[in-house]
Design a protein around this motif. Structure first.
Motif, PDB file in Angstrom:
ATOM      1  N   PHE A 205      47.813  39.910  35.104  1.00  0.00           N
ATOM      2  CA  PHE A 205      46.913  38.767  34.909  1.00  0.00           C
ATOM      3  C   PHE A 205      45.959  38.638  36.099  1.00  0.00           C
ATOM      4  O   PHE A 205      44.773  38.341  35.929  1.00  0.00           O
ATOM      5  CB  PHE A 205      47.711  37.470  34.755  1.00  0.00           C
ATOM      6  N   ILE A 206      46.486  38.840  37.290  1.00  0.00           N
ATOM      7  CA  ILE A 206      45.631  38.794  38.484  1.00  0.00           C
ATOM      8  C   ILE A 206      44.519  39.827  38.368  1.00  0.00           C
ATOM      9  O   ILE A 206      43.342  39.549  38.634  1.00  0.00           O
ATOM     10  CB  ILE A 206      46.457  39.039  39.756  1.00  0.00           C
ATOM     11  N   ALA A 207      44.893  41.036  37.951  1.00  0.00           N
ATOM     12  CA  ALA A 207      43.919  42.112  37.820  1.00  0.00           C
ATOM     13  C   ALA A 207      42.848  41.768  36.786  1.00  0.00           C
ATOM     14  O   ALA A 207      41.652  42.023  36.999  1.00  0.00           O
ATOM     15  CB  ALA A 207      44.628  43.412  37.435  1.00  0.00           C
ATOM     16  N   VAL A 208      43.242  41.192  35.660  1.00  0.00           N
ATOM     17  CA  VAL A 208      42.271  40.818  34.620  1.00  0.00           C
ATOM     18  C   VAL A 208      41.315  39.754  35.146  1.00  0.00           C
ATOM     19  O   VAL A 208      40.098  39.813  34.907  1.00  0.00           O
ATOM     20  CB  VAL A 208      43.003  40.317  33.360  1.00  0.00           C
ATOM     21  N   HIS A 209      41.828  38.781  35.881  1.00  0.00           N
ATOM     22  CA  HIS A 209      40.960  37.746  36.435  1.00  0.00           C
ATOM     23  C   HIS A 209      40.018  38.323  37.488  1.00  0.00           C
ATOM     24  O   HIS A 209      38.880  37.852  37.630  1.00  0.00           O
ATOM     25  CB  HIS A 209      41.806  36.619  37.027  1.00  0.00           C
TER      26      HIS A 209
ATOM     27  N   HIS B 103      48.908  32.090  34.217  1.00  0.00           N
ATOM     28  CA  HIS B 103      47.491  32.452  34.277  1.00  0.00           C
ATOM     29  C   HIS B 103      46.799  31.702  35.410  1.00  0.00           C
ATOM     30  O   HIS B 103      45.982  32.276  36.146  1.00  0.00           O
ATOM     31  CB  HIS B 103      46.809  32.123  32.948  1.00  0.00           C
ATOM     32  N   LEU B 104      47.104  30.424  35.550  1.00  0.00           N
ATOM     33  CA  LEU B 104      46.474  29.612  36.588  1.00  0.00           C
ATOM     34  C   LEU B 104      46.846  30.113  37.975  1.00  0.00           C
ATOM     35  O   LEU B 104      45.978  30.287  38.852  1.00  0.00           O
ATOM     36  CB  LEU B 104      46.885  28.146  36.421  1.00  0.00           C
ATOM     37  N   ASN B 105      48.130  30.359  38.201  1.00  0.00           N
ATOM     38  CA  ASN B 105      48.566  30.891  39.491  1.00  0.00           C
ATOM     39  C   ASN B 105      47.953  32.261  39.761  1.00  0.00           C
ATOM     40  O   ASN B 105      47.576  32.571  40.898  1.00  0.00           O
ATOM     41  CB  ASN B 105      50.092  30.986  39.533  1.00  0.00           C
ATOM     42  N   SER B 106      47.859  33.072  38.700  1.00  0.00           N
ATOM     43  CA  SER B 106      47.259  34.397  38.849  1.00  0.00           C
ATOM     44  C   SER B 106      45.774  34.289  39.183  1.00  0.00           C
ATOM     45  O   SER B 106      45.229  35.093  39.943  1.00  0.00           O
ATOM     46  CB  SER B 106      47.457  35.208  37.565  1.00  0.00           C
TER      47      SER B 106
ATOM     48  N   ALA C 107      43.778  35.883  42.280  1.00  0.00           N
ATOM     49  CA  ALA C 107      42.601  36.722  42.051  1.00  0.00           C
ATOM     50  C   ALA C 107      41.404  36.191  42.834  1.00  0.00           C
ATOM     51  O   ALA C 107      40.626  36.968  43.415  1.00  0.00           O
ATOM     52  CB  ALA C 107      42.280  36.776  40.563  1.00  0.00           C
ATOM     53  N   PHE C 108      41.242  34.884  42.851  1.00  0.00           N
ATOM     54  CA  PHE C 108      40.130  34.254  43.572  1.00  0.00           C
ATOM     55  C   PHE C 108      40.225  34.569  45.068  1.00  0.00           C
ATOM     56  O   PHE C 108      39.221  34.917  45.714  1.00  0.00           O
ATOM     57  CB  PHE C 108      40.161  32.743  43.343  1.00  0.00           C
ATOM     58  N   CYS C 109      41.419  34.481  45.621  1.00  0.00           N
ATOM     59  CA  CYS C 109      41.619  34.778  47.043  1.00  0.00           C
ATOM     60  C   CYS C 109      41.378  36.258  47.332  1.00  0.00           C
ATOM     61  O   CYS C 109      40.718  36.611  48.333  1.00  0.00           O
ATOM     62  CB  CYS C 109      43.027  34.378  47.474  1.00  0.00           C
ATOM     63  N   ILE C 110      41.887  37.133  46.471  1.00  0.00           N
ATOM     64  CA  ILE C 110      41.711  38.578  46.665  1.00  0.00           C
ATOM     65  C   ILE C 110      40.239  38.949  46.606  1.00  0.00           C
ATOM     66  O   ILE C 110      39.736  39.722  47.438  1.00  0.00           O
ATOM     67  CB  ILE C 110      42.514  39.357  45.600  1.00  0.00           C
ATOM     68  N   PHE C 111      39.529  38.410  45.624  1.00  0.00           N
ATOM     69  CA  PHE C 111      38.111  38.725  45.462  1.00  0.00           C
ATOM     70  C   PHE C 111      37.317  38.311  46.699  1.00  0.00           C
ATOM     71  O   PHE C 111      36.529  39.098  47.252  1.00  0.00           O
ATOM     72  CB  PHE C 111      37.556  38.032  44.216  1.00  0.00           C
ATOM     73  N   ASN C 112      37.509  37.082  47.145  1.00  0.00           N
ATOM     74  CA  ASN C 112      36.743  36.580  48.287  1.00  0.00           C
ATOM     75  C   ASN C 112      37.114  37.292  49.578  1.00  0.00           C
ATOM     76  O   ASN C 112      36.244  37.596  50.408  1.00  0.00           O
ATOM     77  CB  ASN C 112      36.957  35.072  48.433  1.00  0.00           C
ATOM     78  N   PHE C 113      38.400  37.573  49.756  1.00  0.00           N
ATOM     79  CA  PHE C 113      38.840  38.285  50.956  1.00  0.00           C
ATOM     80  C   PHE C 113      38.247  39.696  50.989  1.00  0.00           C
ATOM     81  O   PHE C 113      37.757  40.147  52.033  1.00  0.00           O
ATOM     82  CB  PHE C 113      40.373  38.354  50.984  1.00  0.00           C
ATOM     83  N   THR C 114      38.269  40.380  49.852  1.00  0.00           N
ATOM     84  CA  THR C 114      37.720  41.733  49.790  1.00  0.00           C
ATOM     85  C   THR C 114      36.222  41.736  50.043  1.00  0.00           C
ATOM     86  O   THR C 114      35.703  42.573  50.792  1.00  0.00           O
ATOM     87  CB  THR C 114      38.012  42.362  48.412  1.00  0.00           C
TER      88      THR C 114
END
Length: 358
Positions: free
Chosen positions: A56-60, A263-266, A270-277
Motif C-alpha cells: 500500500f505504501i508503494a502504491v501511494h 491505507h491511511l497509515n500507509s 508514503a508521504f514521509c518517504i516521498f518528501n525525504f527522498t
C-alpha cells in the motif's frame, strides 16, 4: 521541472518491486507454505502487525509521483490533444499485453469464469466501474485512478493560483461525506437505486486515492516555487486533511474492516518517504540499476500478476519446501520479461507518440 528528477525514477522502481514482492509473498501465504523462514519473518516485520502494509505504501508513492510529474508533462506538451496521445501510447501497450495474456490464461488454463468479448472490451476502455463489471487485471484499479486524474490535469492547469486546488480538495471531501446516506442503499439489492448507489460508492471510495495524486501536484507547486511557501503549506494541509477524513469515512462505512486505517497509515509512510527522498535528491548519485528499475517499473507492475502468479505456483509445485527461492526466481523472471517489454514495445510507442505530437 527543467530536467528529469532521477530520484523519483529510483523511487518508482523500488515501489514497483515492493508491490510485486508483496503480492508474491501473499500468494505463498495463500498456498499455506510460508509458515517459516526468511519470507515469513520479513512479511511479519514489514506488515507491522497489520498497522500498515508496504505494498500500500508503494502504491501511494506511485500516486504521489504521478501527481508530481504528470501536470508538468501537460505543460510541456502545450495542448490537451498532445497530452492524451502521449498518455495513451504510454499506458496502453503494456496494459493491452497484460490484458490479453490474462484473458487467455484464465480462459484456457484455469477454472475461473470465462471472460467474454464484452467484459474484455469493458476492461480495455476502463469502463468496469461505470458498468459495474468485473476487473480482469487486479492492478487496474490504480490505472482507473490515474485516468481520472489525467482528465483533471487540464482543468487544474487552467489556474496558476492555488484556488482551484483548494476548491477541488474541499469539494471532494464534502461530496464524500454528503453521500453517506447513499452508502446504505448500496446494500439493498434489487432496487432501482442500486446502480446509482454503486456509482456513488465508486466516486467516494476512490476519492482518497485521487486526492493523494492531487497532493503530488500540490507538492510540485510548492517544491518548484510556483507558489509561495505559505500558500503551498496551506493547500497541502487542506489536501492532507481531506485525505484523512476521506479514509476515516471509508472506515466508518466498512466497519469493522481496518483496511481503510491501514491505507491511511500507509499514506503517512508514503508521504514521509516521498518528501525525504526528494529532499535528498541532490545528494543521491546516479545509480544505473535503480534507473533501470524505474524504466521498467510500469511494465513490471502491470504484468507481474498475470505472469508471476502462475509462474510462482508452477515453481512451488516442484519445490514446495523452498518458497524463498520460488519468489526470487519468479521476481527475476518478471524483471526480465518487463525489460524486453520496455525495450521492444514501450520505447517504440513512446517514440512514435513523440513523432505524432511533433
Amino acid at each position: 521541472m527543467q530536467k528529469r528528477v532521477l530520484v523519483l525514477d529510483y523511487l518508482r522502481g523500488l515501489a514497483a518491486v515492493a508491490v510485486v514482492f508483496g503480492h508474491f509473498l501473499l500468494e505463498t501465504k495463500v498456498q499455506n507454505i510460508n509458515s517459516y523462514g526468511i519470507l515469513y519473518n520479513l512479511t511479519e516485520f514489514l506488515t507491522f502487525k497489520r498497522y500498515w502494509y508496504y505494498p500500500f505504501i508503494a502504491v501511494h508513492v506511485f500516486f504521489l509521483i504521478s501527481g508530481f510529474v504528470v501536470p508538468k508533462s501537460y505543460e510541456n506538451d502545450g495542448s490537451v490533444q498532445k497530452f492524451f496521445i502521449k498518455r495513451i501510447f504510454r499506458i496502453y501497450p503494456s496494459y493491452v499485453i497484460a490484458l490479453i495474456a490474462t484473458t487467455l490464461i484464465i480462459n484456457l488454463f484455469t477454472r475461473e469464469p470465462f471472460i467474454g468479448t464484452r467484459q474484455f472490451l469493458i476492461n480495455l476502455f476502463f469502463l468496469q466501474d461505470l458498468l459495474n463489471s468485473k476487473t480482469i487485471l487486479a492492478v487496474a484499479w490504480t490505472l482507473l485512478i490515474e485516468w481520472k486524474f489525467y482528465f483533471l490535469v487540464p482543468i487544474l492547469s487552467l489556474s496558476k493560483s492555488s484556488s482551484i486546488f483548494t476548491y477541488f480538495a474541499c469539494s471532494t471531501f464534502v461530496f464524500s461525506w454528503c453521500l453517506i446516506p447513499i452508502d446504505l442503499i448500496h446494500y439493498i439489492e434489487h432496487t432501482k437505486f442500486h446502480l446509482l448507489a454503486v456509482w456513488c460508492n465508486i466516486l467516494t471510495d476512490q476519492s482518497p486515492h485521487l486526492l493523494i495524486v492531487l497532493l503530488g501536484t500540490v507538492l510540485a507547486k510548492g517544491y518548484l516555487e510556483l507558489w509561495s511557501s505559505k500558500t503551498a503549506t496551506i493547500v497541502t494541509l487542506i489536501t492532507i486533511s481531506a485525505i484523512f477524513f476521506a479514509f476515516f469515512r471509508l472506515y466508518l462505512k466498512y466497519e469493522p474492516s481496518d483496511v481503510s486505517l491501514i491505507h491511511l497509515n500507509s499514506f503517512i509512510c508514503a508521504f514521509c518517504i516521498f518528501n525525504f527522498t526528494y529532499a535528498l535528491r541532490a545528494k543521491i548519485p546516479y545509480i544505473s540499476f535503480l534507473k533501470w528499475l524505474g524504466d521498467i517499473s510500469y511494465a513490471l507492475y502491470i504484468i507481474h500478476l498475470t505472469l508471476g502468479k502462475y509462474v510462482l505456483n508452477f515453481i512451488i509445485n516442484y519445490i514446495p519446501n523452498y518458497p524463498t527461492s520460488a519468489v526470487c526466481i519468479t521476481l527475476c523472471f518478471c524483471l526480465v520479461v518487463s525489460h524486453f517489454i520496455h525495450i521492444l514495445i514501450e520505447t517504440r510507442f513512446i517514440r512514435y507518440a513523440k513523432k505524432l505530437t511533433g
